[in-house]
Scaffold this active site. Structure first.
Site, PDB file in Angstrom:
ATOM      1  N   CYS A 120      67.008  31.965  29.427  1.00 21.31           N
ATOM      2  CA  CYS A 120      66.360  30.735  28.949  1.00 21.31           C
ATOM      3  C   CYS A 120      65.786  30.947  27.550  1.00 21.31           C
ATOM      4  CB  CYS A 120      65.235  30.322  29.897  1.00 21.31           C
ATOM      5  SG  CYS A 120      65.745  30.001  31.580  1.00 21.31           S
TER       6      CYS A 120
ATOM      7  N   ASP B 100      43.664  56.204   1.829  1.00 23.53           N
ATOM      8  CA  ASP B 100      42.791  55.989   0.678  1.00 23.53           C
ATOM      9  C   ASP B 100      41.516  56.801   0.882  1.00 23.53           C
ATOM     10  OD1 ASP B 100      41.687  54.607  -1.675  1.00 23.53           O
ATOM     11  OD2 ASP B 100      40.381  53.639  -0.212  1.00 23.53           O
TER      12      ASP B 100
ATOM     13  N   ASP C  30      40.956  50.146   2.769  1.00 26.00           N
ATOM     14  CA  ASP C  30      39.951  49.127   3.066  1.00 26.00           C
ATOM     15  C   ASP C  30      39.694  48.147   1.934  1.00 26.00           C
ATOM     16  OD1 ASP C  30      38.641  50.944   1.359  1.00 26.00           O
ATOM     17  OD2 ASP C  30      36.694  50.345   2.154  1.00 26.00           O
TER      18      ASP C  30
END
Length: 855
Positions: A16, A447, A645
């Site tokens: 389906c 980082d 961030d």
């Protein structure tokens, strides 16, 4: 491109979802549509200028299903989803109970003579013997009709999709069950014919092959499987339900000085909301009055309450533990953190992993292939001399044992449980694709600032030059309290923990690029870098080795002095979070290499990398070049995860195979990433990779089981092993096996709920644990004598006596080391160890009876 989520109704198996995906793909493009069988949802990307929502809905409807856009809020949507699941379970339970109620007497009548069950005389009288053959068959026929009616969904949907050219699982079940029932009805007529004509053999033959019990058993067993499957599906979404239940439904708001209770949906930005102990925060905001402790465990996974006071931020859905507080709403409704988390988790649950494409391709042709196999298998046995009943049993068994559901559920159920488990622990994985990609990552690019480190400076070391520590810290904090520099803030914050009373600093002056100066109790003090101190007449040779050693560790020296001597040095640094080193080790245990990417200088970067155990460092990288560095790594064949961030990390997060944004970072970084960590803890990034690997292992297990089940069971049902081993499945056993295959896949995925996230027992990213080293150096560093020469123009000198008077007056001045007076030039040259003002010279010369000529 607009991204829209739709609810899709009428889907029962992966065939389906595959049909819906193909239908909508013809409108928007195959790559822009993703249908999820588990959540009965569809995500579509399309250009609103060219394609409308109505066109997409029509495509689904024309494929034989229903669709509607999801436009309600995340909270209401999740509540609605919860009610839908409850309704589905309730409806299945009703069907199952009554199906079993009618099935048991059907099976008893059909098989009581073969089973070790007591047979009352009334049963034997009504159903046993050739003379009762019609009663025996007709009783089963009457009892199976309610079962078929209760489970009519399989027949209605199954034949509807079959005639539409897109058969699905319901088609297989409906065909198998209906064929058995029709054969039984045919047998009933043949029994009647045999009794009427006295053909005893005909009566006996068809009395033994009615298949009414199979017709009822097939749909009942499928319903058993669907019931357990629905209950298991409900458990997969528990994580989202928990998040939804966190947010209160009402809030107490101050309006016109009065406390008013309003619905959360009626809150507006700027509302001042009162929260009492035991209540939850209804919006994101800032505390404006009061202090308390807040339980944030449901969002961050952190077990310890967090202290909050005026100026601190609070998050919707967190629990006020102890104090009475008032906060001002900054984000309400769908903009709150919890609403965004719910939306992220639901979007991830509804998304598809690339690995699911294989299952989708198979599911698209699976049901038609199974129908073909059933026809071929039945025909083969009939042609080769088997009885009609044997061939019919083979065909029905093939139909009902095949299971496209297990294929369709293998991937989405694992993704839903996995993303939900992540959300419980503050790890938000935004898509199935990100989840799959993360498991193959072999390079972690991190980082430095704000990710490996706290992102702000802290005091780490103190060198004292013969001065008492408390006196030194009082002077240092007093001077720096006037400065807004981040390094000054680190000093004042550190001294504040010592509870010292600070003297008042006056005449504060900041010298750009050098330092500051101020006067305390009439004494002038200086604070700054080495250049500033050299200009003040201090030579730092005795401190050079100490300063260089700590500077090599990435620490910045702040040197303090008065007008005569060096008082001491305070070193500050952006300190590593206490879990960073452990996280690096965990990444390395996972077989991933860790690379630190930073804009800092090589010396600072290497110092941090050495402490954390990072081997590879890329330093001095400008923000615009971070993405290029990630691309370089990818060009060597590496699978790269980027963790950052800040806004300057967002291009690299987007460029990496998987971007992981620290939740305390910027909205831009979070938007660019494929996963978001609510806590500012690098260990959660490790957990995200481990969770990804656990989910992918689970998906592979599910897909293996789904493929293996069908590869083994279809030939078994087709009678392939009958000639050699006498192995043959009845339709009832086939239906039971089909039901349990889906249940097994879902239960296997639920094992992911036992996934453990390893993290520190306590964690505060803002305040790392720092042991400040204090060292006393006994040697004093005094200010060196500095010779300054000043030439003065003097009027009024007429003779050698005048020259002597001027000479003697100037020579008596403090700091003057030599004086030379010229009568011919009317001038005086003064050597001194200090800077003497023109006013001071003028007064001394005027007192001697002469006049200073000012330029």
């Amino acid at each position: 491109m607009t991204k829209e989520t739709f609810d899709v109704t009428g889907m029962s198996c992966s065939a389906c979802s595959s049909r819906v995906e193909k239908a909508v793909g013809k409108v928007v493009g195959d790559e822009n549509v993703s249908v999820n069988l588990l959540t009965n949802s569809m995500q579509v990307k399309f250009d609103e200028a060219k394609i409308s929502v109505a066109q997409i809905v029509d495509a689904v409807v024309n494929a034989g299903y229903g669709a509607s856009p999801k436009t309600i809020s995340a909270q209401k949507k999740s509540s609605s989803t919860e009610r839908t699941i409850d309704k589905e379970i309730s409806a299945l339970k009703f069907r199952l109970v009554w199906s079993i109620a009618f099935l048991l007497p059907t099976v008893y009548i059909a098989m009581h003579s073969m089973l070790p069950l007591p047979v009352p005389p009334i049963v034997a009288e009504l159903f046993d013997g050739r003379q009762n053959a019609v009663t025996f068959a007709f009783a089963q026929f009457l009892l199976v009709l309610p079962i078929m009616y209760l489970n009519r969904k399989y027949y209605v949907n199954g034949f509807k999709t079959l005639f539409a050219g897109a058969p699905n699982m319901d088609s297989l079940v409906g065909l198998g069950s209906m064929s058995a029932a029709i054969f039984g009805a045919f047998a009933l007529f043949r029994i009647g014919q045999g009794l009427g004509t006295g053909d005893v053999a005909l009566v006996d033959e068809y009395s033994r092959n009615l298949y009414f019990e199979s017709a009822g058993m097939i749909v009942t067993l499928i319903t058993v499987g669907k019931f357990f499957e629905a209950r298991a599906k409900g458990r997969t979404s528990q994580a989202v339900e928990k998040l939804v239940n966190l947010a209160p439904k009402t809030a107490t708001v101050l309006r016109d000085g009065q406390e008013v209770t309003v619905a959360v949906d009626d809150l507006i930005v700027g509302d001042e909301i009162v929260v009492k102990p035991g209540e939850s925060f209804a919006a994101d905001g800032i505390v404006v009055d009061g202090a308390t402790t807040v339980d944030e465990s449901a969002l961050t996974g952190e077990s310890l309450p967090v202290e909050k006071t005026v100026g601190d931020t609070v998050t919707s859905g967190t629990l006020n533990k102890s104090g009475f507080v008032k906060f001002r709403a900054t984000k309400v409704g769908g903009d709150t953190a919890i609403s965004k988390i719910i939306a992220l988790v639901e979007e991830a649950s509804a998304s598809k992993a690339p690995i699911a494409k294989l299952a989708d391709k198979v599911a698209g042709i699976f049901v038609p292939a199974v129908i073909g196999i059933a026809i071929v298998a039945g025909g083969f046995w009939l042609i080769n001399g088997a009885s009609v009943e044997f061939a019919f049993s083979i065909a029905v068994s093939v139909l009902v044992i095949s299971c496209p559901c297990a294929l369709g559920l293998a991937t989405p159920v694992a993704i839903m449980v996995g993303t939900g488990k992540g959300a419980e622990n503050g790890i938000l994985i935004k898509s199935g694709e990100a989840l799959e990609t993360a498991h193959a990552v072999d390079t972690i690019v991190v980082d430095k600032t704000g990710t490996l480190t706290a992102g702000k400076p802290f005091v780490t070391d103190i060198l004292l030059c013969g001065v008492d520590e408390k006196i030194f810290l009082r002077i240092a904090a007093s001077i720096e309290s006037k400065s807004e520099h981040p390094l000054a803030e680190a000093v004042t914050k550190f001294v504040a923990t010592k509870n010292l009373q600070l003297p008042v600093a006056e005449n504060f002056q900041a010298i750009f690029g050098r330092g500051v100066r101020a006067t305390i109790d009439g004494v002038e003090y200086f604070a700054g870098n080495e250049i500033f101190m050299s200009e003040r007449g201090f030579k730092l040779d005795n401190l050079r080795d100490k300063i260089s050693a700590l500077t090599d560790e990435g620490k910045t020296p702040l040197i303090f002095a008065d007008d005569k001597k060096i008082l001491g040095v305070i070193f500050v640094a952006d300190v590593e979070k206490k879990t960073s080193a452990q996280a690096v080790k965990e990444f390395q245990k996972l077989g991933a290499s860790v690379i630190m990417l930073t804009g800092d200088n090589e010396r600072t970067a290497q110092a941090v990398a050495k402490r954390l155990g990072i081997d590879d460092v890329i330093a001095g990288v400008l923000p615009d070049n971070k993405a290029a560095e990630v691309e370089k790594l990818q060009s060597t064949g590496r699978k790269v995860a980027m963790i950052g961030d800040g806004i300057n990390d967002s291009p690299a997060l987007a460029r990496a195979d998987v971007g992981i944004a620290i939740g305390a970072g910027t909205d831009v970084a979070i938007e660019s990433a494929g996963a978001v960590l609510v806590r500012n803890d690098l260990l959660d990034a490790v957990a995200a990779i481990k969770l990804s690997r656990a989910v992918m292992t689970n998906i592979r297990q599910n897909l293996f089981w789904a493929f293996f089940y069908n590869v083994v069971c279809i030939p078994l049902a087709a009678g392939v092993f009958y000639p050699a081993f006498g192995l043959k499945l009845s339709p009832m056993i086939g239906a039971a096996a089909m039901s349990m295959s889906s249940v097994c896949v879902v239960l296997n995925a639920l094992r992911l709920r036992r996934f453990k996230v390893e993290r520190a027992e306590t964690f505060d990213a803002a305040e790392p644990e720092i042991s400040v080293r204090v060292e006393q150096i006994q040697t004093q560093i005094l200010k060196e004598a500095t010779q300054m020469q000043t030439t003065l123009k003097v009027e009024g000198m007429m003779c050698k006596h005048c020259v002597k008077h001027v000479h003697d007056a100037l020579a008596k001045m403090d700091g003057v080391t030599a004086v030379e007076v010229s009568l011919e030039n009317n001038s005086a040259t003064v050597d001194s160890t200090r800077e003497i003002s023109a006013d001071e010279f003028a007064k001394v010369i005027e007192d001697a009876g002469y006049e200073l000529v000012r330029n």
